[in-house]
Scaffold this active site. Structure first.
Site, mmCIF file in Angstrom:
data_model
loop_
_atom_site.group_PDB
_atom_site.id
_atom_site.type_symbol
_atom_site.label_atom_id
_atom_site.label_comp_id
_atom_site.label_asym_id
_atom_site.label_seq_id
_atom_site.Cartn_x
_atom_site.Cartn_y
_atom_site.Cartn_z
ATOM 1 N N GLU A 167 0.856 -1.186 0.000
ATOM 2 C CA GLU A 167 0.000 0.000 0.000
ATOM 3 C C GLU A 167 0.892 1.236 0.000
ATOM 4 O O GLU A 167 0.941 2.006 0.963
ATOM 5 C CB GLU A 167 -0.928 -0.026 1.215
ATOM 6 C CG GLU A 167 -1.806 -1.267 1.282
ATOM 7 C CD GLU A 167 -2.655 -1.346 2.540
ATOM 8 O OE1 GLU A 167 -2.635 -0.371 3.330
ATOM 9 O OE2 GLU A 167 -3.329 -2.367 2.740
ATOM 10 N N SER A 168 1.601 1.434 -1.078
ATOM 11 C CA SER A 168 2.631 2.477 -1.159
ATOM 12 C C SER A 168 2.045 3.763 -1.730
ATOM 13 O O SER A 168 2.141 4.017 -2.929
ATOM 14 C CB SER A 168 3.805 1.983 -2.011
ATOM 15 O OG SER A 168 4.314 0.769 -1.510
ATOM 16 N N CYS A 200 -3.253 35.409 9.529
ATOM 17 C CA CYS A 200 -3.065 36.209 10.745
ATOM 18 C C CYS A 200 -2.755 35.274 11.906
ATOM 19 O O CYS A 200 -3.492 35.207 12.902
ATOM 20 C CB CYS A 200 -4.315 37.033 11.020
ATOM 21 S SG CYS A 200 -4.670 38.262 9.766
#
Length: 724
Positions: free
Chosen positions: A395-396, A550
């Site tokens: 599952e790269s 901000c």
């Protein structure tokens, strides 16, 4: 030290004098012999030389490390994208600055008129990553006589963008490349996309599951999708047995094992016996017994595990895979219908180009070494137990999508380090001693004495003491602003004379750190950030990057190589050098950043442009544009109603006496445009007022063009193919 003596001489009012020789020796600081290094840094650049080259920039920014094989510096001093990796021919390289120019120029000038920041996606790079991963495993399997095959899946959590997922399914179809989902919406996404993929591609269902998730996964099985439900919690197996019987579906089941193997870095925190996911050995055995009692032990076909993301070394990888392979073999011995070992994620990328095994920012291997270590570990364990070699699945996600996406943003202005001389403070210095306390005067006299005596470290202490005492006096109201500024100038001059002060400029960039680089703020993840042009010129400034928000955390002040500043070029005028902008790129950010980005300060996501290789004169084509969120879009996301807000403001304008029809119409137009524009700054369009109080935009045509692009987003047929 002459410079220090001069700065103190300038500070001495009439009636005061320094004893001793006015020419002081330079301090000799011994810190041992530093090892030689071939790495160029901003501190070891020869500033006396006017010679500079793109190759020096490539070394300075470590592009030859983290950028290989997809990014380089071309002879024009611009970052070039190599869409086919190491196989890219010179004429196939894509100049990033040419792409930026095409994207940002007005439509009247032949561009797209898009606003910064931008995400540029390179699908050719994405395809090359899928092919390279497959090729690495194919080679390892062939060279080691492994008797099965590799079949990967992409975890969509890394980047759920529709076009990214669809591209991966298309590019991986011939390799039976599948998808991994960890939630119900991700499962729906994966089901839809895999309807156009290989029928043999895995659909791996991970994550915690409720009744609805399991039902949906079993429905996917009914739709002839090769779905595997991975048991993460022991009780999930009961639901799978119950729901599959109701739906008359024979499920394919996997179990996730908690291994003892883990790595100690940040990304290894979710692995090991105390990890968030998976079953212990005792829990796995209980799941096996439940399936056996239900007559479904043959449904247990996959073992899954995860050592942690960014596995630093192949030795750790082999250790974990070897442990998991032993569990796999034991499950085969218990009668389970095992055929797949899913090694999970963990295939790392080298963010800083150091190829280090001791850092979360790097890994000490490449794709070929990774694949070889996995195949060897699985083969060894299975051969020992005379078990048939399983299909290897990984599952790269990070390794597949990180390289293909580049975030481009503009430096709007810079706060330059103070270059004033002591003479500019001399009026205040002539009389500030009469205004300060006796304790502060004592600090000043001690500073002077330490300077004469060559006690350089003591100079720092007394200068800091003087400053702190004067600051306290200022807070109490007994010291004026001019006197405090004189003290600050004196102390800064002392620091500069002793070499402790290395001015760092703040570059203000048109970007929200929290939206576009959230991992930097959240976990301290560092990405390569580099100017994408002017790399044939020597950078003369050390800078940090301050975003638009901000928020005091909106600052990038850590960079690859352990640096606290980034070598940058001076801004020649507002908005950049040479009459144009100064553009920087953040690289290797294609995984997670877009999905994790929020709406802090209501800054939405950037414009996204798909850039493909083309046989045109500039080697690229812009094949898709997805405009970023407008002000109205981000307000709507927070439950506001922009249409109602506009009507309220329009009514208020009428109440305030703006009832002249022409002026009122212009004012309403400005308000409307504000809701439709992006939240980010623009240097091209500014709002002004005419003599008759009518509002106008300097580049109205471009603003309308942007709105036209935004309107086209919903219809694929309206995308234009723009060759450059």
């Amino acid at each position: 030290m002459p410079a220090l003596t001069c700065c103190l001489d300038a500070a001495i009012p009439p009636g005061y004098a320094l004893a001793g020789d006015g020419f002081l020796p330079a301090p000799e600081i011994s810190s041992g012999v530093s090892p030689a290094s071939n790495t160029t840094t901003i501190s070891n650049i020869d500033h006396s030389s006017h010679q500079w080259s793109p190759s020096l920039s490539a070394s300075l920014y470590r592009i030859d490390g983290w950028g290989t094989p997809y990014f380089s510096v071309n002879s024009s001093g611009n970052i070039a994208v190599r869409p086919y990796g190491a196989d890219t021919l010179p004429h196939q390289e894509i100049d990033l600055m040419k792409v930026v120019k095409k994207v940002s120029e007005s439509k009247s000038a032949g561009g797209l008129g898009l606003q910064f920041p931008l995400i540029l996606r390179f699908p050719d790079v994405l395809k090359n990553r899928v092919e390279s991963l497959q090729s690495a495993f194919d080679y390892a399997i062939h060279s080691q006589s492994y008797e099965s095959h590799y079949q990967g899946v992409y975890p969509v959590k890394c980047n759920q963008d529709r076009f990214v997922v669809e591209d991966i399914v298309e590019f991986g179809s011939s390799y039976r490349f599948g998808l991994e989902a960890g939630s119900k919406p991700e499962l729906l996404l994966a089901m839809s996309c895999l309807c156009r993929g290989s029928p043999d591609a895995f659909l791996v269902c991970n994550g915690f599951k409720d009744y609805e998730y399991i039902s949906l996964a079993l429905i996917a099985r009914k739709l002839d999708l090769n779905t595997v439900i991975v048991i993460e919690l022991e009780e999930e197996v009961d639901s799978v047995i119950e729901i599959s019987r109701k739906l008359l579906v024979r499920p394919v089941i996997g179990v996730r094992a908690k291994l003892r193997t883990k790595h100690s870095g940040h990304f290894g925190a979710t692995s090991g016996e105390k990890g968030k996911f998976g079953l212990t050995t005792m829990q796995i055995l209980r799941v096996v017994r439940k399936l056996e009692q239900a007559g479904m032990l043959d449904c247990l076909q996959l073992l899954h595990f995860h050592i942690g993301s960014q596995i630093p070394s192949t030795s750790l990888l082999a250790d974990g895979v070897g442990e998991a392979a032993q569990i796999y073999c034991e499950l085969v011995g218990l009668g389970a219908g095992m055929r797949v070992i899913d090694i999970g994620g963990g295939l790392g990328i080298d963010y800083d180009g150091s190829r280090s095994t001791d850092s979360d920012l790097s890994v000490g291997y490449g794709l070929e070494e990774y694949a070889a270590a996995v195949v060897q570990a699985v083969r060894y364990a299975c051969d020992q137990k005379f078990v048939k070699h399983p299909v290897i699945c990984s599952e790269s996600g990070r390794a597949i999508v990180s390289h293909h996406s580049v975030l481009i943003f503009e430096a709007m202005s810079a706060t330059v380090a103070d270059k004033q001389t002591m003479s500019s403070f001399s009026p205040g210095l002539q009389y500030f001693l009469d205004e300060i306390t006796e304790e502060a005067r004592a600090s000043y006299r001690n500073l002077c004495a330490a300077a004469v005596g060559g006690e350089w470290e003591t100079c720092f202490l007394y200068a800091d003491q003087l400053r702190q005492r004067c600051v306290q006096q200022f807070k109490e109201g007994s010291l004026g602003l001019e006197q405090l500024a004189a003290v600050d100038g004196l102390c800064d001059s002392v620091s500069k004379a002793l070499g402790s002060s290395d001015p760092v400029c703040t570059y203000h960039v048109n970007l929200s750190l929290f939206t576009s680089i959230p991992d930097f703020w959240a976990i301290g993840q560092i990405f390569p950030i580099v100017p994408i042009h002017r790399l044939d010129q020597r950078p003369g400034v050390k800078g940090i990057l301050s975003d638009l928000t901000c928020d005091s955390d909106g600052v990038v002040d850590k960079f690859i190589g352990g640096e606290s500043s980034l070598p940058l070029h001076e801004l020649n005028g507002y908005g950049g050098g040479n009459g144009g902008g100064y553009y920087l790129g953040m690289f290797l950010g294609g995984a997670y950043e877009e999905a994790l980005g929020g709406l802090h300060n209501l800054f939405g996501g950037p414009n996204v442009v798909r850039v493909s290789y083309s046989d045109g004169p500039h080697s690229f084509a812009l094949t898709r544009v997805v405009p970023g969120l407008s002000c109205g879009d981000v307000l709507r996301a927070m439950q506001h109603e922009p249409e109602l807000m506009f009507e309220v403001l329009k009514h208020r304008a009428e109440e305030c006496g703006h009832d002249d029809e022409m002026a009122g119409t212009a004012l309403a137009s400005v308000l409307a445009r504000s809701f439709h524009s992006m939240p980010y700054l623009t240097t091209a369009a500014t709002c002004g007022i005419t003599d008759n109080n009518a509002y106008f935009y300097c580049r109205e045509a471009d603003h309308d063009n942007i709105n036209e692009d935004r309107a086209a987003v919903g219809d694929d047929d309206q995308w234009t193919y723009c060759c450059a």
